[in-house]
Structure formats: structure tokens, C-alpha cells
Design a protein around this motif. Structure first.
Motif, mmCIF file in Angstrom:
data_model
loop_
_atom_site.group_PDB
_atom_site.id
_atom_site.type_symbol
_atom_site.label_atom_id
_atom_site.label_comp_id
_atom_site.label_asym_id
_atom_site.label_seq_id
_atom_site.Cartn_x
_atom_site.Cartn_y
_atom_site.Cartn_z
ATOM 1 N N VAL A 37 8.438 70.915 23.262
ATOM 2 C CA VAL A 37 8.380 69.995 21.946
ATOM 3 C C VAL A 37 7.486 70.543 20.777
ATOM 4 O O VAL A 37 8.001 70.556 19.682
ATOM 5 C CB VAL A 37 8.145 68.677 22.390
ATOM 6 C CG1 VAL A 37 8.173 67.653 20.874
ATOM 7 C CG2 VAL A 37 9.375 68.097 23.403
ATOM 8 N N ILE A 38 6.239 70.624 21.117
ATOM 9 C CA ILE A 38 5.343 70.940 20.225
ATOM 10 C C ILE A 38 5.701 72.334 19.317
ATOM 11 O O ILE A 38 5.656 72.374 18.251
ATOM 12 C CB ILE A 38 3.788 71.009 20.595
ATOM 13 C CG1 ILE A 38 3.309 69.597 20.883
ATOM 14 C CG2 ILE A 38 3.016 71.827 19.672
ATOM 15 C CD1 ILE A 38 2.837 68.959 19.762
ATOM 16 N N ASN A 39 5.965 73.353 20.187
ATOM 17 C CA ASN A 39 6.513 74.544 19.803
ATOM 18 C C ASN A 39 7.906 74.470 18.754
ATOM 19 O O ASN A 39 7.735 75.048 17.681
ATOM 20 C CB ASN A 39 6.771 75.735 20.676
ATOM 21 C CG ASN A 39 5.521 76.145 21.423
ATOM 22 O OD1 ASN A 39 4.398 76.159 20.679
ATOM 23 N ND2 ASN A 39 5.521 76.375 22.558
ATOM 24 N N MET A 40 8.767 73.558 19.189
ATOM 25 C CA MET A 40 9.730 73.454 18.537
ATOM 26 C C MET A 40 9.391 72.730 16.972
ATOM 27 O O MET A 40 9.902 73.337 16.026
ATOM 28 C CB MET A 40 11.011 72.523 19.163
ATOM 29 C CG MET A 40 11.681 73.104 20.377
ATOM 30 S SD MET A 40 12.876 74.313 19.808
ATOM 31 C CE MET A 40 13.939 73.223 18.961
ATOM 32 N N GLN A 41 8.667 71.851 17.351
ATOM 33 C CA GLN A 41 8.346 70.896 16.184
ATOM 34 C C GLN A 41 7.656 71.738 15.172
ATOM 35 O O GLN A 41 8.079 71.800 13.946
ATOM 36 C CB GLN A 41 7.380 69.849 16.646
ATOM 37 C CG GLN A 41 7.153 68.894 15.955
ATOM 38 C CD GLN A 41 6.580 67.764 16.272
ATOM 39 O OE1 GLN A 41 7.130 66.928 17.138
ATOM 40 N NE2 GLN A 41 5.351 67.353 16.508
ATOM 41 N N ASN A 42 6.781 72.597 15.463
ATOM 42 C CA ASN A 42 5.921 73.607 14.712
ATOM 43 C C ASN A 42 6.775 74.542 13.922
ATOM 44 O O ASN A 42 6.615 74.916 12.890
ATOM 45 C CB ASN A 42 4.923 74.307 15.419
ATOM 46 C CG ASN A 42 3.700 73.017 15.615
ATOM 47 O OD1 ASN A 42 3.758 72.193 15.049
ATOM 48 N ND2 ASN A 42 2.932 73.486 16.621
ATOM 49 N N GLY A 43 7.681 75.229 14.735
ATOM 50 C CA GLY A 43 8.604 76.111 14.393
ATOM 51 C C GLY A 43 9.472 75.306 13.271
ATOM 52 O O GLY A 43 9.716 76.007 12.089
ATOM 53 N N GLY A 95 9.059 78.829 19.129
ATOM 54 C CA GLY A 95 8.901 78.765 17.730
ATOM 55 C C GLY A 95 9.621 79.485 16.671
ATOM 56 O O GLY A 95 10.277 78.511 15.883
ATOM 57 N N GLU A 96 10.111 80.578 17.249
ATOM 58 C CA GLU A 96 11.106 81.522 16.429
ATOM 59 C C GLU A 96 12.481 80.813 16.267
ATOM 60 O O GLU A 96 13.167 80.598 15.360
ATOM 61 C CB GLU A 96 11.051 82.661 16.574
ATOM 62 C CG GLU A 96 9.935 83.489 16.680
ATOM 63 C CD GLU A 96 9.760 85.070 17.263
ATOM 64 O OE1 GLU A 96 11.042 85.574 16.888
ATOM 65 O OE2 GLU A 96 9.012 85.395 17.519
#
Lengths: 344, 344
Positions: free
Chosen positions: A75-81, A298-299
Motif C-alpha cells: 500500500v505504501i509503495n503504491m501510494q507513494n508511486g 512504485g513504478e
DNA sequence: AACCCTTTTGACAACGCTGTCATTAAAATA
DNA sequence: TATTTTAATGACAGCGTTGTCAAAAGGGTT
């Protein structure tokens, strides 16, 4: 106190409409006017008011991210991306965690869209597979981009970001086969999640490709959790003909199996090889470290957001988005570590 | 297509201003009018337009959450806690991940506030300790609530949610002492973070309380990471007089130390006891499971959001918020597991 | 019945922008 | 130079709410 577009206009000596044009990068403003206005903006430290922009224009500068994923890293990686892309383009992100099983899910999502007048939505699994949600969004003509585990989908009218889980899973299992394993257990993630299905298909493909017969006993139903890995390990050990390797649907499951294996005095990988999926921090914090597939979360997220915003913008500027929805593809990469392989 | 307040008004047979009153729970609307309006709202499935509300009123219905924390679990829990409160009260959340070390941090935060016209901010550590940020927010009269590791703070004019890290750390170390340990190592988190300081103070307090002399050699400087735990372990093992127990500033560090200890063939806890802090999923996925302190992160976050929104609302309704800022306190709880204790 | 006071409601102007269309300035053509 | 075309700018009306203030509807008193 509060700086508005009119203040900027006064300072730059133009009408406030022209300032608006500069802010929105509209064509047909003289370069030197643009320059003047930008200077004024910088000098006053002006920030356009999002609420006013949203209200005045049909389209808004906010997109939503709908997720229901117990995995914090994902979730965090998605969100940051997504956020990275939003910042680049001056959009806001409204996050909406939800429960995929909620009977009012669709309604809830629609309400959020209305309330915040969202210009579009990024749907991550399993919401990206829910026909009911998509139907409602289609009906209200709310653009959305789906993040899909797989390489294709029936509903093709909206853009998708495909993550080729199946290929990656196949690569992992073929790596295990290359290590000499022929009896390979599989522990699945949550039932009904497409990622689970795809990873299982990849597992089977690898076996079939190498002439290894499938054995339903080796395919354990689980969930995306540590406990599930512990339990799956036990089930596999209870078999008459035990596996020499396990492919778990994600790193959390794998680390549960690893935990259980070591608790049972098994050496990994010499007595049992274990591989996960996702390349989460878990995979680095076990001993031995986990072989896994690296998803560039993230990408993937940035790509999804970019696709969505591109479409919104094109609508705004009048250019019609191409009829064929824009699809993109990501391929998780095999990461070999000590849980399956000992370098000489 | 789009339902507005006027549609509701027409259906209910009142002026749209009255509908507005009902939406905002204002007094002086006849109960039966409220009833009529609510029926109309339900019937039309009406959602007030946030952008318009924000634009029209000085105060807005959106708050921000500013964080820079590498720990995904912490962030997700915080975020969910704040969101829960936001949903209850009809607010929106704008998240703002940032880098505490960025030279333009303050500016960046102010810009976000202006752009989204935020009604207030929740600051989590380390931003909740940054004077520059707070000064700027004070200047612009933007309300904020701080989440602070500790039991008090010099800047008292804004509400704080205190998390008593020191007491919790002391409890952990006293638990270790109760197990017979007298030589106890400490591995810190990031330097300059207040949580690090507080946990170190708690560690020292426990030793002092039990007449155990402090030894600077036992206090290792680290960061909040797995690697730091591995490194810290090595440093402690290199000492002439090795510790029999380690208190690490969080679970990630502790799991790093645990990893390293087991790699070195040490049995935990009989040869080395290890405790963490935070009660993150990590603490359950090691073997043996980690003794730790449970922070109710979600509740802490909800409390912070509640305090903030309360203040905003009280401003909106004209009631002055009490001069003394409202402080609340949380006490992380000791969780004893197998990494420090073997039941008979 | 006439008065005052309180409760409840409504009319209308903001809020800070964008969209539309009219206007002016500049460039191209005759 | 006069005329048409195009590029650049401006005037003004919304967008869907809230805030302000005035008006209407009741409720007591005399």
C-alpha cells in the motif's frame, strides 16, 4: 493575507484570466507575458486554490486511490508511486481504504467520487476485478485505471496496468526445477484474488513445461499471511511424499513456512527450498534470505496514475483520448537468494 | 445528472439555505423540517460538494497528515486511524509524505496547506518537533496537533498527543532486570528523533533504579533499521564484557540483532535476551517471538485527528476553544514473549 | 387587538477560479 | 494602404456552497 489570482494579475499588470491561462499552461499566451506572470507568482508565493479550480471547472484536480490490501508495504509503495505522479502534475490524491467484501462497497466508492468530485480513480486488486464497481463507474463516466495481475483481461475498454504474475511465478518455479527439485509444493494466497490464480497458473505451467506431473496434494489453499505459511508447511509435511521445495504466493507466507521449517529443525535450502513473491522487506529479514520476484510497485503505481491523469488532461484540452484504451505491462523479476540456492 | 443542494431544496419544498443548515447541523431548524430535508437527501442520494463548501466557507473540510517514516506499518496504522476519524466527521484527508531533512520542508508544507486550504494538520515525529515548521504554521494560524514521544514538551500552546515511550522503555528494561540480567545493551534508533532519546532515558532510568551502573560502551548508536540491528549486535559482541540482553529501539532493529545472534549460533533467550519496541508484525514473525512494547498507533492517530477536528469545529461554531491546549496521553504496554522469557 | 420578542426561514452576495465569447493587437494578404 | 485573418487578451457569468442580514411566522404580554 491570502494571495489570490487577482493579486498576481495586478502585480503582473494583466487580467486575472491571463494568469489563469498561464497556470493552466494554455497555448496562446505570449512568452514574455508568461514570464511576467510567473515572476509575479513566484514573488507572491502564490498557490492556486484547488477548491476553486475544482468548483469552476467540470474536471477536477483530484484523483482517488481505492485499496484493500492487508500488506502495508504494498500500500505504501503504491501510494507513494501515485503521489509522485500527482505532485508532478499538480493533482491531489484522496485515499480510500475499504473492505472488498463490504456489501455497500460500490455505493461507498461512488459517494466518495461525488463528494470529492474526483476526476478519476486508480483501482488496485481486488477492486480492479470487481464488475459491480466498474459498471457503476462506467455509468457515471468516471475514468479509472486498473492494476491487474495478469497479462490480459476481458474488460478492455478501460486502461489497465498489467503485472505479469504468471510469468514471474513460472520463472521462480523453473529456477527451483533447475536446482533439481521435482516435488514442489505451492501455498496460495487469498482465494478469489486474481494474483493467487495467476501465480498458481505460473506454477503449473513450469511443472508441465518440464514434464513434471501436477499433484493436487501439493497445492495448498491459504491466505496472504504469515500464519498461512506456517499452516501450509505443516500440511505439506504431513504428506506421504513430501516436497523438497515450496513456492509460496508471497513473502509473508514464505517467511511463515521458513519459520516453521526451521522450528522443525529443517535446514533451508539443503533440506527444503523456499521461495516467495513480492520482494518485500520480509524477504530480506529472514534467515536465509528469500528468493522472490521483485514487483516494481512504485513504478506500477506511477504508471497507473500517469495514464489516468493523461486521459483526464486530454479530455480537458479537448483532444479526444484514443479509442483504444492504453495498456501497459510490467514483468516482476526473479531475485535469487539463499533460501533456494547455495553458491559454491 | 449531478444533484445539487437546490434539487434537494426543491424536493423538500424549502429554500436551499435551509438545506445547507440541515447539512451542517445548525440549530434553529424545526425538527420536522430537518426530517423532510433528510428524506429528500436520502431520496436523491445527495452528496454535498466538498470543493464548493471549502470555497464558500473560511474553514475547510480537509486536514493533512505530514509524515516521514520509513516504517510502513506505522504509517498505515496512523493513516487508518486518522481516516477513521475523518470519515466519522465528514472530513477529507490529504496525505503528505516528506523528507525531514529537506531544506524546503517548511515551505513545502505551507504550500500544501494553501493549495488545499487545509483546516489543520496532524504532525507525526520527527516533524512534530521541528520548530521551524511550527513557527510557520503558527504565523499562518493553521491549527495542528502534534504526536510526541514523551510526556511533556516546552511548546505547550498547541495540543499534543503524548506517547510515554520512556515509561514503556523502562518497563521493558526492568523486565529484563527481573530476569536476572544486569549487563544490558542498548541499540538506538535514528539520532535526533525524540523517540530515540526517550527510549534511551527509559533504559537508563531502569538501570539506575536498580543500582546498575551505566556503561556508555553498552549504548550503541543506530538507526531504525534491520541492518542497524545486525551491526549493533556485532558491536556489542566485540566488547570485552558482553551483554546478556539487548534492548533495541524498535522491532526492526531487534529482529536484526536476533537474526545476527542466531547466525552466530547463540540461543535466544538463554544465551542472549532481545527486546524490541512497537509491537509491529515483525515482532511476531521472528523466532523466537519478540518481547516488545505495544503502541496503539491507530488510537493515537484517531485521538490526534479528533482533537484537531474538535478545535476546527469549535472555531466554526464560534465557541472559543479553551485557552489551554488539550493534551492527551498514551502508555505503550509491555508485551512479554519468548525472546526474553521462557515459561517453566 | 396591539405590541414585543424569539424562533425559523429566505434572498442574495460572496468565495477564487474556469469557460465562453467579445474585443483588441498583430500579422498576413490583397 | 485598406482589408482580412489570426493571435493574444479581457469582461463577465457561472460553479455549489456558506455567511450575512432581513423577513416571516409564532408565542407571550399587556
Amino acid at each position: 493575507m491570502k494571495t489570490t489570482i487577482k493579486d498576481v494579475a495586478k502585480l503582473a499588470g494583466v487580467s486575472f484570466k491571463t494568469v489563469s491561462r498561464v497556470i493552466n499552461n494554455e497555448a496562446s499566451v505570449k512568452p514574455q507575458t508568461v514570464e511576467k506572470v510567473n515572476q509575479a507568482i513566484a514573488q507572491l508565493n502564490y498557490q492556486p486554490n484547488t477548491a476553486a479550480r475544482n468548483l469552476a471547472s467540470a474536471n477536477t484536480y483530484a484523483i482517488g486511490y481505492v485499496y484493500d490490501n492487508p500488506n502495508a508495504y504494498y500500500v505504501i509503495n503504491m501510494q507513494n508511486g501515485i503521489l509522485a505522479e500527482c505532485r508532478n502534475r499538480g493533482y491531489e490524491l484522496i485515499i480510500h481504504p475499504c473492505h472488498a467484501t463490504s456489501p455497500t462497497l460500490t455505493e461507498e466508492i461512488i459517494k466518495m467520487c461525488k463528494r470529492s468530485q474526483l476526476a478519476g480513480l486508480v483501482l488496485s486488486p481486488p477492486m480492479s476485478e470487481m464488475a459491480g464497481v466498474m459498471d457503476s463507474l462506467d455509468e457515471l463516466a468516471i475514468p479509472y485505471v486498473r492494476i491487474v495481475s495478469g497479462s490480459a483481461t476481458k474488460r478492455n475498454h478501460r486502461p489497465c496496468v498489467f503485472v505479469h504474475d504468471r510469468d514471474a511465478a513460472r520463472n521462480i518455479v523453473e529456477h527451483l526445477i533447475a536446482q533439481g527439485h521435482t516435488r514442489i509444493g505451492f501455498i496460495s494466497g487469498d482465494q478469489g484474488h486474481r494474483s493467487t490464480e495467476e501465480r498458481k497458473l505460473g506454477y503449473r505451467e513450469a511443472l508441465t513445461n518440464h514434464g513434471i506431473p501436477l499433484d493436487r496434494e501439493l497445492e495448498i489453499d491459504g491466505t496472504y499471511s504469515f500464519e498461512s505459511g506456517v499452516k501450509g508447511f505443516k500440511q505439506l509435511r504431513a504428506l506421504g511424499d513430501q516436497p523438497t521445495a515450496i513456492f509460496a504466493c508471497n513473502d509473508e507466507i514464505a517467511s511463515g513456512s521458513l519459520f516453521a521449517a526451521r522450528l522443525n529443525g529443517l535446514d533451508v535450502p539443503s533440506q527444503l527450498a523456499i521461495a516467495g513473491f513480492e520482494n518485500s522487506p520480509f524477504s530480506l529479514q529472514t534467515w536465509p534470505k528469500l528468493t522472490t520476484a521483485a514487483q516494481p510497485t512504485g513504478e506500477i503505481a506511477s504508471q497507473a496514475a500517469a495514464t489516468l491523469i493523461e486521459e483526464i488532461q486530454s479530455k480537458r484540452t479537448g483532444r479526444l483520448p484514443s479509442e483504444v484504451a492504453q495498456h501497459t505491462h510490467f514483468h516482476p523479476e526473479l531475485v535469487v537468494r539463499e533460501s533456494t540456492y547455495i553458491p559454491d
